[in-house]
Design an enzyme around this catalytic site. Structure first.
Site, mmCIF file in Angstrom:
data_model
loop_
_atom_site.group_PDB
_atom_site.id
_atom_site.type_symbol
_atom_site.label_atom_id
_atom_site.label_comp_id
_atom_site.label_asym_id
_atom_site.label_seq_id
_atom_site.Cartn_x
_atom_site.Cartn_y
_atom_site.Cartn_z
ATOM 1 N N ASP A 156 2.393 28.977 -11.898
ATOM 2 C CA ASP A 156 2.162 27.697 -12.553
ATOM 3 C C ASP A 156 3.064 27.397 -13.753
ATOM 4 O OD1 ASP A 156 0.781 25.291 -12.564
ATOM 5 O OD2 ASP A 156 -0.645 25.982 -14.052
ATOM 6 N N CYS A 212 0.330 13.793 7.823
ATOM 7 C CA CYS A 212 -0.416 12.674 7.221
ATOM 8 C C CYS A 212 -0.504 11.496 8.196
ATOM 9 C CB CYS A 212 0.252 12.198 5.932
ATOM 10 S SG CYS A 212 -0.114 13.240 4.512
ATOM 11 N N CYS A 240 -2.494 7.855 8.011
ATOM 12 C CA CYS A 240 -3.639 7.937 7.089
ATOM 13 C C CYS A 240 -3.226 7.489 5.683
ATOM 14 C CB CYS A 240 -4.129 9.382 7.056
ATOM 15 S SG CYS A 240 -5.421 9.690 5.839
ATOM 16 N N CYS A 295 -8.066 6.603 -4.693
ATOM 17 C CA CYS A 295 -7.711 6.908 -6.092
ATOM 18 C C CYS A 295 -8.209 5.783 -7.003
ATOM 19 C CB CYS A 295 -6.207 7.089 -6.235
ATOM 20 S SG CYS A 295 -5.740 7.309 -7.961
HETATM 21 C C1 B12 Z 1 2.645 18.995 -13.788
HETATM 22 C C2 B12 Z 1 1.590 19.404 -12.797
HETATM 23 C C3 B12 Z 1 0.528 18.530 -12.606
HETATM 24 C C4 B12 Z 1 0.533 17.089 -13.139
HETATM 25 C C5 B12 Z 1 1.420 16.228 -12.202
HETATM 26 C C6 B12 Z 1 1.072 16.410 -10.711
HETATM 27 C C7 B12 Z 1 2.112 15.886 -9.728
HETATM 28 N N1 B12 Z 1 1.651 15.500 -8.557
HETATM 29 O O1 B12 Z 1 3.287 15.862 -10.048
HETATM 30 C C8 B12 Z 1 -0.977 16.747 -13.124
HETATM 31 C C9 B12 Z 1 -1.606 17.124 -14.461
HETATM 32 C C10 B12 Z 1 -1.323 15.301 -12.807
HETATM 33 C C11 B12 Z 1 -1.470 17.732 -12.061
HETATM 34 C C12 B12 Z 1 -2.617 17.545 -11.337
HETATM 35 C C13 B12 Z 1 -3.091 18.443 -10.391
HETATM 36 N N2 B12 Z 1 -2.622 19.668 -10.136
HETATM 37 CO CO1 B12 Z 1 -0.954 20.316 -10.868
HETATM 38 N N3 B12 Z 1 0.677 21.047 -11.360
HETATM 39 C C14 B12 Z 1 1.672 20.632 -12.104
HETATM 40 C C15 B12 Z 1 2.843 21.631 -12.135
HETATM 41 C C16 B12 Z 1 2.753 22.450 -13.423
HETATM 42 C C17 B12 Z 1 4.219 20.987 -11.973
HETATM 43 C C18 B12 Z 1 4.272 19.943 -10.836
HETATM 44 C C19 B12 Z 1 5.500 19.106 -10.879
HETATM 45 O O2 B12 Z 1 6.603 19.606 -11.064
HETATM 46 N N4 B12 Z 1 5.316 17.794 -10.689
HETATM 47 C C20 B12 Z 1 6.409 16.862 -10.548
HETATM 48 C C21 B12 Z 1 6.433 16.371 -9.099
HETATM 49 C C22 B12 Z 1 7.592 15.395 -8.895
HETATM 50 O O3 B12 Z 1 6.664 17.547 -8.352
HETATM 51 P P1 B12 Z 1 5.659 18.162 -7.237
HETATM 52 O O4 B12 Z 1 4.339 17.528 -7.257
HETATM 53 O O5 B12 Z 1 5.708 19.649 -7.359
HETATM 54 O O6 B12 Z 1 6.384 17.708 -5.912
HETATM 55 C C23 B12 Z 1 7.601 18.301 -5.431
HETATM 56 C C24 B12 Z 1 7.624 18.280 -3.923
HETATM 57 O O7 B12 Z 1 6.355 18.316 -3.416
HETATM 58 C C25 B12 Z 1 8.395 17.052 -3.551
HETATM 59 N N5 B12 Z 1 7.711 15.745 -3.574
HETATM 60 C C26 B12 Z 1 6.492 15.414 -4.020
HETATM 61 N N6 B12 Z 1 6.292 14.094 -3.908
HETATM 62 C C27 B12 Z 1 7.412 13.585 -3.389
HETATM 63 C C28 B12 Z 1 7.729 12.261 -3.068
HETATM 64 C C29 B12 Z 1 9.003 12.011 -2.545
HETATM 65 C C30 B12 Z 1 9.323 10.610 -2.240
HETATM 66 C C31 B12 Z 1 9.945 13.073 -2.316
HETATM 67 C C32 B12 Z 1 11.281 12.795 -1.783
HETATM 68 C C33 B12 Z 1 9.584 14.394 -2.632
HETATM 69 C C34 B12 Z 1 8.331 14.632 -3.154
HETATM 70 O O8 B12 Z 1 9.378 17.007 -4.582
HETATM 71 C C35 B12 Z 1 8.758 17.385 -5.790
HETATM 72 C C36 B12 Z 1 9.772 17.996 -6.704
HETATM 73 O O9 B12 Z 1 10.147 19.258 -6.201
HETATM 74 C C37 B12 Z 1 2.520 22.508 -10.872
HETATM 75 C C38 B12 Z 1 2.966 23.982 -10.949
HETATM 76 C C39 B12 Z 1 4.469 24.103 -10.736
HETATM 77 N N7 B12 Z 1 5.115 24.844 -11.585
HETATM 78 O O10 B12 Z 1 5.020 23.530 -9.796
HETATM 79 C C40 B12 Z 1 0.987 22.372 -10.740
HETATM 80 C C41 B12 Z 1 0.352 22.269 -9.303
HETATM 81 C C42 B12 Z 1 1.233 21.336 -8.505
HETATM 82 N N8 B12 Z 1 -0.937 21.654 -9.533
HETATM 83 C C43 B12 Z 1 -1.861 22.109 -8.776
HETATM 84 C C44 B12 Z 1 -3.199 21.607 -8.766
HETATM 85 C C45 B12 Z 1 -4.239 22.471 -8.083
HETATM 86 C C46 B12 Z 1 -3.504 20.380 -9.368
HETATM 87 C C47 B12 Z 1 -4.806 19.563 -9.257
HETATM 88 C C48 B12 Z 1 -5.518 19.676 -7.918
HETATM 89 C C49 B12 Z 1 -5.760 19.964 -10.424
HETATM 90 C C50 B12 Z 1 -6.988 19.050 -10.538
HETATM 91 N N9 B12 Z 1 -8.028 19.275 -9.747
HETATM 92 O O11 B12 Z 1 -7.022 18.148 -11.340
HETATM 93 C C51 B12 Z 1 -4.279 18.128 -9.519
HETATM 94 C C52 B12 Z 1 -3.791 17.432 -8.225
HETATM 95 C C53 B12 Z 1 -3.307 16.034 -8.511
HETATM 96 C C54 B12 Z 1 -2.248 15.571 -7.510
HETATM 97 N N10 B12 Z 1 -2.620 14.668 -6.613
HETATM 98 O O12 B12 Z 1 -1.125 16.072 -7.573
HETATM 99 C C55 B12 Z 1 -1.350 23.172 -7.820
HETATM 100 C C56 B12 Z 1 -1.126 22.511 -6.444
HETATM 101 C C57 B12 Z 1 -1.639 23.260 -5.233
HETATM 102 C C58 B12 Z 1 -1.424 22.433 -3.967
HETATM 103 N N11 B12 Z 1 -2.166 22.751 -2.921
HETATM 104 O O13 B12 Z 1 -0.607 21.525 -3.909
HETATM 105 C C59 B12 Z 1 -0.007 23.615 -8.567
HETATM 106 C C60 B12 Z 1 1.102 24.103 -7.631
HETATM 107 C C61 B12 Z 1 -0.419 24.727 -9.558
HETATM 108 C C62 B12 Z 1 -0.594 26.082 -8.890
HETATM 109 N N12 B12 Z 1 0.179 27.069 -9.305
HETATM 110 O O14 B12 Z 1 -1.396 26.266 -7.998
HETATM 111 N N13 B12 Z 1 -0.626 18.769 -11.915
HETATM 112 S S1 SF4 Z 2 -5.787 11.739 2.701
HETATM 113 FE FE1 SF4 Z 2 -4.500 11.248 4.482
HETATM 114 S S2 SF4 Z 2 -2.578 10.454 3.604
HETATM 115 FE FE2 SF4 Z 2 -3.678 11.489 1.957
HETATM 116 S S3 SF4 Z 2 -2.836 13.542 1.942
HETATM 117 FE FE3 SF4 Z 2 -4.669 13.627 3.245
HETATM 118 S S4 SF4 Z 2 -3.898 13.230 5.356
HETATM 119 FE FE4 SF4 Z 2 -2.261 12.651 3.918
HETATM 120 S S1 SF4 Z 3 -6.418 10.032 -10.421
HETATM 121 FE FE1 SF4 Z 3 -7.456 11.560 -9.146
HETATM 122 S S2 SF4 Z 3 -7.393 10.607 -7.117
HETATM 123 FE FE2 SF4 Z 3 -5.825 9.576 -8.334
HETATM 124 S S3 SF4 Z 3 -3.925 10.734 -7.990
HETATM 125 FE FE3 SF4 Z 3 -4.863 11.570 -9.847
HETATM 126 S S4 SF4 Z 3 -6.027 13.337 -9.059
HETATM 127 FE FE4 SF4 Z 3 -5.614 12.015 -7.280
#
Ligand code: B12
Ligand code: SF4
Ligand code: SF4
Length: 344
Positions: A120, A175, A178, A185
């Site tokens: 993380d 996905c 869906c 959200c």
């Molecule tokens: C910052 C962070 C958050 C932030 C931002 C989340 C986000 N979606 O970006 C906040 C505080 C909102 C958050 C929330 C949560 N988090 Co968080 N978070 C992180 C952290 C520290 C960094 C993530 C990050 O870099 N975000 C920036 C976005 C851009 O990157 P990303 O989500 O990783 O997506 C990458 C790829 O998936 C892809 N991608 C994603 N979306 C898209 C869209 C397009 C168009 C493209 C081309 C690519 C792409 O590219 C991205 C960059 O590499 C990671 C740990 C880590 N070091 O990675 C944990 C992590 C992602 N979180 C985790 C968890 C469990 C949660 C929560 C469930 C906690 C909760 N119950 O509240 C929620 C889930 C919310 C959600 N829908 O994402 C887990 C995810 C496990 C999983 N199965 O995915 C991680 C991996 C922590 C861990 N070590 O287990 N989190």
């Molecule tokens: S709810 Fe549907 S669209 Fe969202 S992540 Fe799950 S399968 Fe994908």
């Molecule tokens: S507000 Fe809740 S439902 Fe909406 S993207 Fe963040 S974690 Fe998911």
């Protein structure tokens, strides 16, 4: 050389539920990450936007000798009572649990390799690594989803100088058409983008961001949609069909408490520490936690909240005071619940 079954057996011995291997090559998603950050979607998470942002796409910035990345997933879907905390937050702090399991696995690998365990907090893109290691696909809710296990799991990695056979195939995106997570959200934080699957997360709107990471109160107009959530948000995963049959585990059985809003509002700093120090909730710190409690009370105003909110309105912290004042104004705006009638 280890076979696939050797891997699975070693992982299972160390308490790891899913495992995959990828190379230490830079991640293609890094360009998207930098773009996401540059558009302000990381909100106030400076640890995502500072000098470490440029390093996140290449694990060799962390371990220069790295040749492979072992990505592990540990399930956390324990039966929880629901309520103010998201699923992962009820149990013991996953950082400690995963680090210990990954260290055990690293010791099982052939001796003499350099390695670094990441959970993380190390600046690596964990979901992107996990996807490339074959553990699942990135859903529209941005979570990594495994076809059999859903998305209720934590990720952790071992960066190693060993050259291991990398996963040859990525999991297909399941996905389809869906859009449940987007519709469910409450703050419309999953927004359309030009990109691989057309959706991304805007952390400025996300309840999880505002209740876990934000150090300032959520703006008016947004906080009204947080409902009774005090720490984290699971809504976009609760509605995901791939979580319907997600396996249950007792490894992260609930230890956090209390969970009653009035009781939480009255906790001293010492009591907060005793109740949540060993859970993820500790991250919010006492002041962030009380701020969130005040917002949750404001979203479901009840006359009985009056004394607890008055207590929070006298907090030394300005954000807690502000949110308690806001919640009290919502309480008072409802005639039936006016504070004047609270006095017996
Ligand atoms: C910052 C962070 C958050 C932030 C931002 C989340 C986000 N979606 O970006 C906040 C505080 C909102 C958050 C929330 C949560 N988090 Co968080 N978070 C992180 C952290 C520290 C960094 C993530 C990050 O870099 N975000 C920036 C976005 C851009 O990157 P990303 O989500 O990783 O997506 C990458 C790829 O998936 C892809 N991608 C994603 N979306 C898209 C869209 C397009 C168009 C493209 C081309 C690519 C792409 O590219 C991205 C960059 O590499 C990671 C740990 C880590 N070091 O990675 C944990 C992590 C992602 N979180 C985790 C968890 C469990 C949660 C929560 C469930 C906690 C909760 N119950 O509240 C929620 C889930 C919310 C959600 N829908 O994402 C887990 C995810 C496990 C999983 N199965 O995915 C991680 C991996 C922590 C861990 N070590 O287990 N989190
Ligand atoms: S709810 Fe549907 S669209 Fe969202 S992540 Fe799950 S399968 Fe994908
Ligand atoms: S507000 Fe809740 S439902 Fe909406 S993207 Fe963040 S974690 Fe998911």
């Amino acid at each position: 050389m280890w076979t696939e079954s050797d891997w699975r057996e070693a992982a299972a011995r160390c308490g790891i539920d899913l495992i995959g291997v990828t190379t230490a090559e830079p991640l293609a998603e890094h360009a998207y990450y930098l773009d996401w950050v540059s558009r302000g979607l990381a909100a106030g998470m400076t640890y995502l936007t500072d000098h470490r942002a440029n390093k996140r796409g290449d694990v060799r910035e962390i371990l220069p000798s790295a040749k492979s990345v072992i990505v592990a997933a540990v399930l956390y879907n324990a039966p929880v009572p629901g309520g103010p905390f998201s699923r992962y937050a009820w149990g013991p702090d996953y950082h400690d649990v995963l680090r210990e399991r990954l260290e055990r696995l690293a010791k099982e690998l052939p001796a003499g390799h350099d390695y670094r365990v990441c959970v993380d907090t190390v600046p690596v893109l964990e979901r992107a690594l996990a996807r490339r290691a074959g553990l699942g696909w990135i859903g529209k809710n941005t979570c990594l989803i495994h076809q059999g296990a859903g998305s209720w799991f934590f990720l952790g990695e071992i960066l190693t100088s060993l050259e291991l056979p990398a996963n040859p195939r990525e999991a297909p995106d399941r996905c389809g058409s869906c859009t449940r997570c987007i519709e469910a959200c409450p703050t419309s934080a999953i927004v359309p983008t030009k990109g691989a699957h057309g959706w991304e997360l805007d952390a400025r709107l996300c309840i999880s961001y505002h209740t876990i990471e934000a150090r300032t109160p959520a703006p008016p107009g947004l906080r009204e949609h947080f409902g009774s959530l005090v720490f984290g948000c699971d809504i976009c995963q609760d509605v995901c069909p791939w979580n319907r049959r997600a396996p249950i585990t007792m490894d992260f059985a609930p230890v956090a408490g209390p969970t009653d809003l009035e009781e939480m509002a009255m906790l001293t700093a010492e009591e907060f520490r005793a109740a949540y120090r060993h859970t993820p909730i500790w991250r919010a710190k006492h002041r962030g936690f009380l701020r969130n409690v005040a917002i949750a009370m404001g979203n479901a105003p009840r006359a009985s909240y009056g004394p607890a909110l008055e207590h929070l309105a006298a907090s030394p912290d300005p954000d807690v005071r502000e949110m308690a004042g806001w919640a009290l104004s919502r309480l008072n705006s409802d005639d039936r619940l006016s504070l004047g009638r609270l006095t017996p």
